[in-house]
Design an enzyme around this catalytic site. Structure first.
Site, PDB file in Angstrom:
ATOM      1  N   CYS A 209     -14.692 -97.466 -13.997  1.00 49.65           N
ATOM      2  CA  CYS A 209     -13.933 -98.699 -13.787  1.00 49.65           C
ATOM      3  C   CYS A 209     -13.298 -99.178 -15.084  1.00 49.65           C
ATOM      4  O   CYS A 209     -12.453-100.055 -15.071  1.00 49.65           O
ATOM      5  CB  CYS A 209     -14.825 -99.773 -13.196  1.00 49.65           C
ATOM      6  SG  CYS A 209     -16.003-100.406 -14.372  1.00 49.65           S
TER       7      CYS A 209
ATOM      8  N   SER B  71     -15.349-100.479  -4.746  1.00 48.80           N
ATOM      9  CA  SER B  71     -13.904-100.707  -4.712  1.00 48.80           C
ATOM     10  C   SER B  71     -13.619-102.176  -4.393  1.00 48.80           C
ATOM     11  O   SER B  71     -14.440-102.858  -3.767  1.00 48.80           O
ATOM     12  CB  SER B  71     -13.287 -99.816  -3.644  1.00 48.80           C
ATOM     13  OG  SER B  71     -13.896-100.086  -2.404  1.00 48.80           O
TER      14      SER B  71
HETATM   15  P1  NAD Z   1     -16.914 -97.858  -2.500  1.00 44.98           P
HETATM   16  O1  NAD Z   1     -16.357 -99.233  -2.386  1.00 44.98           O
HETATM   17  O2  NAD Z   1     -16.371 -96.795  -1.600  1.00 44.98           O
HETATM   18  O3  NAD Z   1     -18.493 -97.886  -2.212  1.00 44.98           O
HETATM   19  C1  NAD Z   1     -19.354 -98.795  -2.874  1.00 44.98           C
HETATM   20  C2  NAD Z   1     -20.558 -99.068  -1.971  1.00 44.98           C
HETATM   21  O4  NAD Z   1     -20.101 -99.699  -0.763  1.00 44.98           O
HETATM   22  C3  NAD Z   1     -21.285 -97.793  -1.561  1.00 44.98           C
HETATM   23  O5  NAD Z   1     -22.670 -98.049  -1.585  1.00 44.98           O
HETATM   24  C4  NAD Z   1     -20.772 -97.531  -0.150  1.00 44.98           C
HETATM   25  O6  NAD Z   1     -21.724 -96.888   0.670  1.00 44.98           O
HETATM   26  C5  NAD Z   1     -20.453 -98.917   0.387  1.00 44.98           C
HETATM   27  N1  NAD Z   1     -19.301 -98.940   1.311  1.00 44.98           N
HETATM   28  C6  NAD Z   1     -18.219 -98.112   1.300  1.00 44.98           C
HETATM   29  N2  NAD Z   1     -17.348 -98.477   2.269  1.00 44.98           N
HETATM   30  C7  NAD Z   1     -17.886 -99.548   2.896  1.00 44.98           C
HETATM   31  C8  NAD Z   1     -17.453-100.396   3.974  1.00 44.98           C
HETATM   32  N3  NAD Z   1     -16.312-100.188   4.601  1.00 44.98           N
HETATM   33  N4  NAD Z   1     -18.256-101.422   4.324  1.00 44.98           N
HETATM   34  C9  NAD Z   1     -19.411-101.654   3.690  1.00 44.98           C
HETATM   35  N5  NAD Z   1     -19.867-100.879   2.683  1.00 44.98           N
HETATM   36  C10 NAD Z   1     -19.127 -99.849   2.282  1.00 44.98           C
HETATM   37  O7  NAD Z   1     -16.822 -97.441  -4.035  1.00 44.98           O
HETATM   38  P2  NAD Z   1     -17.107 -96.010  -4.677  1.00 44.98           P
HETATM   39  O8  NAD Z   1     -16.009 -95.082  -4.289  1.00 44.98           O
HETATM   40  O9  NAD Z   1     -18.517 -95.612  -4.448  1.00 44.98           O
HETATM   41  O10 NAD Z   1     -16.999 -96.366  -6.240  1.00 44.98           O
HETATM   42  C11 NAD Z   1     -15.801 -96.406  -6.942  1.00 44.98           C
HETATM   43  C12 NAD Z   1     -15.244 -97.808  -7.032  1.00 44.98           C
HETATM   44  O11 NAD Z   1     -16.160 -98.668  -7.675  1.00 44.98           O
HETATM   45  C13 NAD Z   1     -13.967 -97.875  -7.864  1.00 44.98           C
HETATM   46  O12 NAD Z   1     -13.068 -98.758  -7.239  1.00 44.98           O
HETATM   47  C14 NAD Z   1     -14.443 -98.446  -9.184  1.00 44.98           C
HETATM   48  O13 NAD Z   1     -13.462 -99.115  -9.949  1.00 44.98           O
HETATM   49  C15 NAD Z   1     -15.495 -99.390  -8.719  1.00 44.98           C
HETATM   50  N6  NAD Z   1     -16.415 -99.709  -9.810  1.00 44.98           N
HETATM   51  C16 NAD Z   1     -16.303-100.931 -10.396  1.00 44.98           C
HETATM   52  C17 NAD Z   1     -17.121-101.255 -11.466  1.00 44.98           C
HETATM   53  C18 NAD Z   1     -17.009-102.586 -12.146  1.00 44.98           C
HETATM   54  O14 NAD Z   1     -17.758-102.842 -13.065  1.00 44.98           O
HETATM   55  N7  NAD Z   1     -16.103-103.453 -11.740  1.00 44.98           N
HETATM   56  C19 NAD Z   1     -18.062-100.329 -11.928  1.00 44.98           C
HETATM   57  C20 NAD Z   1     -18.142 -99.101 -11.300  1.00 44.98           C
HETATM   58  C21 NAD Z   1     -17.314 -98.800 -10.231  1.00 44.98           C
END
Ligand code: NAD
Length: 480
Positions: free
Chosen positions: A280, A225
């Protein structure tokens, strides 16, 4: 089953740590437990990666590539088994998980070209009798942190390039669906990737912060995210590392009156509702220009109503559940809020249930009409099967909508006018553009990543950027 970490070529289950369940999001069946590892586990992984680095770096690029060639063959061989396991832990249907694995394999294939991709440049006589060469060298240990929505493909956007170029890696996969990638790591080991070159530490925030802060990690690749991407970018950057941090999205799909209606229906419905909207690159707000709007709305409603929900392993299922009960609540909150802010709910997936799966995290296809940019549902990423509809009067107005978006990941234009298409790509200001394409996903040899609030950094995932990110270009000037 407790999911082990992978450190220095050994599977190790950390003791005394919290365990989170990994469940089939359609049936609720418990599949495994994932450890919330500690900073000390990251430290162990980094040491293993550091120990492996000198020998791996000295391994000729052709030999490193051969390991990846063998991995590619093993992935092809196990593709079906991997796809089925991925459907069980993620929820999307098998056609979608096969597609994801294929996209991952293509990155391994691309990284196999490392002997050519990693070549440098030379020029004789930059001054009389003096020659100059620019070479690419690996940097050491990289951290890779990935999200839940493509748990096989996204790690493969990074680590094959990192190891192909001679680095070693500590990977932290998503804690929500880490099982299938474990098999990929197993296959990489079987393919001959030496111990310590790729290490995996499962966990959450503590592991991420240990990676961003670790003094021996030279760079971090992150996808997730925007909120977390921004934190990781700032924190790893402040610790002196190179960072590429890909964030969230709010993708607009613009439909001009001259567009082919069937192309629009097929591409938009599958972009918005494929993978239950958890991509995404998923379309989120569909913008009908002028007289395109009404017939477009009817076709999209017809397309959405025809989607069959169910367990992704069953034949004929178009849409599975979302990943978790928590995420379902979040998506439903967005729909509620959209309704409160004045959008009309033309199709409501909030109460949908699927027979035989009472514990699934179901949300049916949902269509909101009258979504304006000042509404939460017009600005924020929903990441669920929700289509916003809006009408504008011209391409110019549609471009203004894009300009006002905080995100810059993807957008699509549907038209039969080359002139409109050119104008759009010239001015959209968005990084991944589809022209009559609903999911503008760059293949492995092209850069993948957004702009504005969707991306923090400069070098993107995959393609030449991948090689660039994982190497330093060093210059040697010689006089003999
Ligand atoms: P997320 O941000 O919740 O988690 C991503 C990673 O960060 C995970 O490994 C998680 O364990 C870790 N994480 C979560 N909260 C954290 C925090 N507070 N501090 C440190 N690390 C933390 O994302 P998600 O829900 O797993 O995935 C969905 C998101 O990813 C959506 O926003 C989507 O758009 C994005 N995404 C973007 C792309 C791109 O190419 N831009 C591709 C795929 C997914």
């Amino acid at each position: 089953m407790k999911i082990p970490n992978f450190l220095g070529g050994e599977w190790r289950t950390p003791s005394g740590v919290e365990l989170l369940p990994v469940r089939d999001p359609a049936s609720g069946e418990a599949l495994a437990e994932v450890p919330m590892s500690r900073a000390s586990d990251v430290d162990d992984a980094v040491r293993a990666a550091q120990r492996a680095f000198p020998e791996w770096r000295a391994t000729p690029a052709v030999e490193r590539a051969r390991v990846l060639f063998r991995l590619k063959a093993l992935l092809d061989e196990h593709k079906d088994e991997l796809a089925r396991l991925l459907t069980r832990e993620h929820g999307k249907n098998v056609a979608e998980t096969r597609g994801e694995i294929q996209r991952g394999i293509e990155n391994v294939e691309h990284a196999c070209g490392v002997p050519s991709l990693m070549m440098g440049e030379t020029l004789e006589d930059v001054a009389r009798g003096i020659d100059c060469e620019a070479i690419r060298q690996p940097l050491g240990v990289f951290g890779v942190i990935t999200p839940y929505n493509f748990p096989v493909m996204i790690p493969l956007w990074f680590w094959p390039y990192a190891v192909a170029t001679g680095n070693t890696v500590v990977l932290k996969p998503s804690e929500q669906d880490p099982l299938t990638h474990q098999k990929v790591v197993e296959l990489a080991s079987r393919a001959g990737l030496p111990p310590g070159v790729l290490n995996v530490v499962h966990g959450g925030r503590e592991v991420v912060e240990a990676i961003t802060d670790h003094p021996a990690i030279v760079g971090v690749s992150f996808v997730g995210s925007s909120e977390v991407a921004r934190i990781v970018y700032a924190r790893a950057g402040a610790a002196g590392k190179r960072v590429q941090a890909l964030g969230g999205a709010k993708n607009h799909m613009i439909v001009l009156p001259d567009a082919d209606p069937q192309v629009v229906q097929d591409a938009v419905v599958s972009s918005v509702f494929g993978s239950a909207g958890q991509r995404c690159l998923a379309g989120s707000v569909v913008v009908g220009v002028g007289e395109a709007y009404e017939p477009m709305r009817e076709r999209l409603l017809t397309g959405a109503a025809a989607l069959r929900m169910g367990h992704g392993l069953e034949d004929g299922v178009d849409m599975g559940p979302v990943i978790s009960a928590r995420h379902r609540e979040r998506v439903i909150d967005f729909i509620d809020q959209g309704e409160r802010e004045g959008a009309s709910v033309l199709m409501d997936g909030r109460g949908v249930q699927v027979q035989d799966y009472p514990d699934g995290h179901w949300i049916g296809p949902t269509v909101l009409e009258g979504v304006r940019p000042d509404m939460t549902v017009g600005q924020e990423e929903i990441f669920g099967p929700v289509m916003g509809l809006t009408r504008v009067e011209s391409l110019e107005d549609a471009l203004t909508l894009l300009e006002g978006s905080r995100y810059g990941n993807a957008t699509s234009l549907f038209t039969t006018s080359g002139r409109a298409a050119r104008e759009f790509r010239y001015r959209a200001g968005i990084s991944m553009i589809g022209i009559n394409i609903g999911v503008a996903a760059p293949m492995a040899f092209f850069p993948f990543g957004g702009s504005k609030g969707s991306f923090f950094g400069d070098l993107k995932a995959q393609g030449k950027d991948g090689i660039e990110f994982f190497t330093d270009r060093r210059v040697v000037i010689s006089r003999w």
